[in-house]
Design a protein around this motif. Structure first.
Motif, PDB file in Angstrom:
ATOM      1  N   VAL A 112       5.212  -5.517   6.776  1.00 46.35           N
ATOM      2  CA  VAL A 112       4.191  -5.953   7.373  1.00 46.35           C
ATOM      3  C   VAL A 112       4.088  -4.832   8.901  1.00 46.35           C
ATOM      4  N   VAL A 113       5.052  -4.294   9.211  1.00 45.30           N
ATOM      5  CA  VAL A 113       5.174  -3.367  10.357  1.00 45.30           C
ATOM      6  C   VAL A 113       5.227  -2.025   9.458  1.00 45.30           C
ATOM      7  N   ALA A 114       5.521  -2.073   8.537  1.00 46.70           N
ATOM      8  CA  ALA A 114       5.882  -0.554   7.333  1.00 46.70           C
ATOM      9  C   ALA A 114       4.041  -0.723   6.915  1.00 46.70           C
ATOM     10  N   VAL A 115       3.162  -1.137   6.572  1.00 42.54           N
ATOM     11  CA  VAL A 115       2.246  -0.881   6.423  1.00 42.54           C
ATOM     12  C   VAL A 115       1.546  -0.067   7.903  1.00 42.54           C
ATOM     13  N   ARG A 118       0.207 -12.318   3.533  1.00 43.08           N
ATOM     14  CA  ARG A 118      -0.116 -13.931   2.575  1.00 43.08           C
ATOM     15  C   ARG A 118       0.946 -13.772   1.477  1.00 43.08           C
ATOM     16  N   ASP A 119      -0.232 -12.820   0.662  1.00 45.83           N
ATOM     17  CA  ASP A 119       1.099 -12.759  -0.990  1.00 45.83           C
ATOM     18  C   ASP A 119       2.518 -12.154  -0.820  1.00 45.83           C
ATOM     19  N   LEU A 120       2.976 -11.864  -0.138  1.00 41.72           N
ATOM     20  CA  LEU A 120       4.105 -11.746   0.828  1.00 41.72           C
ATOM     21  C   LEU A 120       4.868 -12.931   0.770  1.00 41.72           C
ATOM     22  N   ALA A 121       4.321 -13.614   1.640  1.00 41.19           N
ATOM     23  CA  ALA A 121       4.844 -15.176   2.132  1.00 41.19           C
ATOM     24  C   ALA A 121       4.674 -15.758   0.971  1.00 41.19           C
ATOM     25  N   ARG A 122       3.858 -16.145  -0.201  1.00 38.36           N
ATOM     26  CA  ARG A 122       3.957 -16.885  -1.293  1.00 38.36           C
ATOM     27  C   ARG A 122       4.951 -16.690  -2.423  1.00 38.36           C
ATOM     28  N   ARG A 123       5.792 -15.459  -2.002  1.00 39.90           N
ATOM     29  CA  ARG A 123       6.297 -14.808  -2.941  1.00 39.90           C
ATOM     30  C   ARG A 123       7.676 -15.600  -2.605  1.00 39.90           C
ATOM     31  N   ASP A 124       7.662 -16.679  -1.304  1.00 39.71           N
ATOM     32  CA  ASP A 124       9.039 -16.558  -1.171  1.00 39.71           C
ATOM     33  C   ASP A 124      10.107 -15.839  -0.400  1.00 39.71           C
ATOM     34  N   ARG A 183       5.694  -2.477  -2.628  1.00 37.75           N
ATOM     35  CA  ARG A 183       4.906  -3.224  -3.300  1.00 37.75           C
ATOM     36  C   ARG A 183       2.951  -3.224  -1.946  1.00 37.75           C
ATOM     37  N   TYR A 184       3.187  -3.024  -1.456  1.00 37.61           N
ATOM     38  CA  TYR A 184       1.809  -2.511  -0.935  1.00 37.61           C
ATOM     39  C   TYR A 184       0.695  -1.978  -1.507  1.00 37.61           C
ATOM     40  N   ARG A 185       1.238  -1.004  -1.826  1.00 41.70           N
ATOM     41  CA  ARG A 185       0.505   0.207  -3.046  1.00 41.70           C
ATOM     42  C   ARG A 185      -0.177  -0.460  -4.689  1.00 41.70           C
ATOM     43  N   HIS A 186       1.333  -1.760  -4.800  1.00 39.26           N
ATOM     44  CA  HIS A 186       0.678  -2.498  -5.731  1.00 39.26           C
ATOM     45  C   HIS A 186      -0.573  -2.833  -5.899  1.00 39.26           C
ATOM     46  N   PHE A 187      -0.251  -3.670  -4.319  1.00 42.54           N
ATOM     47  CA  PHE A 187      -0.932  -4.714  -3.834  1.00 42.54           C
ATOM     48  C   PHE A 187      -2.397  -4.248  -3.906  1.00 42.54           C
ATOM     49  N   GLU A 204      -3.413  11.367  11.099  1.00 46.94           N
ATOM     50  CA  GLU A 204      -3.667  12.764  10.885  1.00 46.94           C
ATOM     51  C   GLU A 204      -5.141  13.521  10.450  1.00 46.94           C
ATOM     52  N   GLY A 205      -5.465  11.826  10.787  1.00 46.89           N
ATOM     53  CA  GLY A 205      -7.504  12.280  10.039  1.00 46.89           C
ATOM     54  C   GLY A 205      -7.606  12.375   9.058  1.00 46.89           C
ATOM     55  N   ARG A 206      -6.917  11.297   8.423  1.00 45.53           N
ATOM     56  CA  ARG A 206      -7.520  11.295   7.450  1.00 45.53           C
ATOM     57  C   ARG A 206      -8.016   9.889   6.306  1.00 45.53           C
ATOM     58  N   VAL A 207      -8.208   8.883   7.542  1.00 47.21           N
ATOM     59  CA  VAL A 207      -9.351   7.582   7.644  1.00 47.21           C
ATOM     60  C   VAL A 207      -9.761   7.741   8.846  1.00 47.21           C
ATOM     61  N   GLY A 208     -10.689   6.928   9.117  1.00 45.49           N
ATOM     62  CA  GLY A 208     -11.745   7.107  10.639  1.00 45.49           C
ATOM     63  C   GLY A 208     -11.537   5.967  11.344  1.00 45.49           C
ATOM     64  N   LEU A 209     -10.499   5.267  11.324  1.00 48.81           N
ATOM     65  CA  LEU A 209     -10.533   4.207  11.822  1.00 48.81           C
ATOM     66  C   LEU A 209      -8.984   2.613  11.067  1.00 48.81           C
ATOM     67  N   ASP A 210      -8.167   2.721  12.072  1.00 47.63           N
ATOM     68  CA  ASP A 210      -6.717   2.147  11.781  1.00 47.63           C
ATOM     69  C   ASP A 210      -7.442   0.398  11.745  1.00 47.63           C
ATOM     70  N   VAL A 211      -7.145  -0.081  10.595  1.00 50.53           N
ATOM     71  CA  VAL A 211      -7.866  -1.685  10.070  1.00 50.53           C
ATOM     72  C   VAL A 211      -6.700  -2.525  10.573  1.00 50.53           C
ATOM     73  N   ALA A 212      -5.149  -2.266  10.035  1.00 52.59           N
ATOM     74  CA  ALA A 212      -4.134  -2.696  10.176  1.00 52.59           C
ATOM     75  C   ALA A 212      -3.617  -2.632  11.523  1.00 52.59           C
ATOM     76  N   HIS A 213      -4.233  -2.149  12.860  1.00 58.82           N
ATOM     77  CA  HIS A 213      -3.362  -2.040  13.771  1.00 58.82           C
ATOM     78  C   HIS A 213      -3.446  -4.101  14.283  1.00 58.82           C
ATOM     79  N   GLU A 214      -4.217  -4.547  14.355  1.00 57.48           N
ATOM     80  CA  GLU A 214      -4.322  -5.946  15.059  1.00 57.48           C
ATOM     81  C   GLU A 214      -4.277  -7.024  14.056  1.00 57.48           C
ATOM     82  N   VAL A 215      -3.218  -6.235  12.606  1.00 60.36           N
ATOM     83  CA  VAL A 215      -2.326  -7.780  12.254  1.00 60.36           C
ATOM     84  C   VAL A 215      -1.389  -7.833  11.992  1.00 60.36           C
ATOM     85  N   SER A 216      -0.950  -9.210  12.617  1.00 62.77           N
ATOM     86  CA  SER A 216       0.208  -8.861  13.170  1.00 62.77           C
ATOM     87  C   SER A 216       1.573  -9.550  12.374  1.00 62.77           C
ATOM     88  N   PRO A 217       2.277  -8.910  12.601  1.00 61.94           N
ATOM     89  CA  PRO A 217       3.217  -8.709  11.940  1.00 61.94           C
ATOM     90  C   PRO A 217       3.529 -10.435  11.368  1.00 61.94           C
TER      91      PRO A 217
END
Length: 327
Positions: A79-82, A63-69, A37-41, A92-105
């Motif tokens: 969100v936890v999976a993401v 928010r998109d998932l919530a709108r899908r009921d 789902r995340y990849r397609h989004f 793994e050193g493949r990104v320099g920043l974890d942008v998802a860690h503050e997004v609450s599930p």
């Protein structure tokens, strides 16, 4: 192709879950569905590289998932999976920043425990045929579960010696050992005490004598199976299912149903939540407070059905057909 390709990272992360962490096929499959789902989004937003993704993108996905009921629990799990995918990419050193860690599930909705009515509990207990050995054992099990609020594992682990002092002097209370080995003392009511006495005198000796020499001695165990071995949690569950069928109870039943009913009926009767916490063996009163929500809902139902001015006449009678229309 970027080392942070979303498609490649999802494949690598799922392999990590299966091979290195040894998660079950079902768990990995659930992660795969959520990450697909995340990849397609992300693809719909023109994002194929995880390094291009921002915290806003992750929040918009939620928010998109919530709108899908989707159910709140499903949104939370996705969100936890993401979040875990982004943390993996950073480790793994493949990104320099974890942008998802503050997004609450988001908080998962609390499921209110289902308590039986007092009438249903009485029907359950009365369904045991105490003219038989099995019925005596079943009645002792059910009375202990409902009368003490104990977990089924706590009751099944009781030995005869645990009950002997309490039966001779009820002021001592029954010692139970809960999660983490925490010890607590609970009162033993007269109904439970009588049921245990009946089992010890008229039922248990026969089954204890039938215990085979090829297995561990059952002498210490309070509750036995027909072979003279200690009653297991699975067998206790089956006892409750059979009792529920005999009593005509259609609601879902488990050993915890009686624990839930114990707590709810105490609070309905005016018991302090801190006292119920101690009786249940909860480490935190927060865990116990979920039962107060049950009793508040019960009070609301009683008020709405009993108070003459709780509902308007239209609400009490239900929807009516508007004038000038037919159905």
């Amino acid at each position: 192709m970027s080392d942070a390709s979303v498609d490649d990272l999802v494949v690598d992360y799922l392999s990590h879950l299966a091979v290195e962490r040894g998660l079950s096929d079902n768990t990995v499959a659930a992660y795969r569905r959520d990450l697909d789902r995340y990849r397609h989004f992300l693809a719909g937003r023109g994002l194929t590289d995880l390094a291009q993704v921002s915290a806003v993108d992750v929040s918009e996905f939620s928010r998109d998932l919530a709108r899908r009921d989707l159910a709140p629990a499903s949104v939370s799990r996705a969100v936890v999976a993401v979040r875990n995918l982004h943390a993996f990419a950073l480790a793994e050193g493949r990104v320099g920043l974890d942008v998802a860690h503050e997004v609450s599930p988001g908080a998962r909705p609390r499921r209110l425990p289902k308590a039986l009515s007092i009438e249903s509990v009485e029907a359950l207990l009365d369904s045991c045929d105490t003219t038989t050995v099995e019925g005596l054992r079943d009645r002792a099990l059910l009375e202990l579960l409902y009368g003490t609020g104990a977990r089924v594992s706590e009751v099944c682990s009781l030995d005869v010696d645990d009950l002997t002092p309490v039966l001779s002097d009820p002021q001592q209370g029954l010692r139970l050992f809960g999660k983490g080995g925490r010890e607590r003392v609970v009162p033993l009511g007269s109904y439970a005490a009588d049921a245990v006495r009946g089992w010890l005198v008229r039922g248990r000796p026969g089954w204890a004598a039938s215990h085979g020499s090829g297995s561990a001695p059952a002498a210490p165990a309070l509750l036995l199976n027909q072979r003279g071995g200690r009653l297991s949690r699975q067998s206790a569950w089956a006892v409750i299912q059979r009792a529920g069928q005999r009593a005509g109870i259609t609601e879902h039943l488990s050993p915890h149903s009686l624990r839930h009913s114990f707590a709810t009926h105490l609070l309905d009767g005016g018991a302090d939540v801190r006292v119920v916490q101690e009786l249940l063996g909860h480490a935190s009163v927060t865990t116990t407070q979920i039962y107060t929500l049950v009793t508040v809902e019960h009070l609301r139902e009683v008020y709405r059905s009993s108070h003459p001015r709780a509902l308007s006449s239209d609400e009490r009678d239900g929807p009516t057909t508007p004038v000038g229309t037919t159905d």
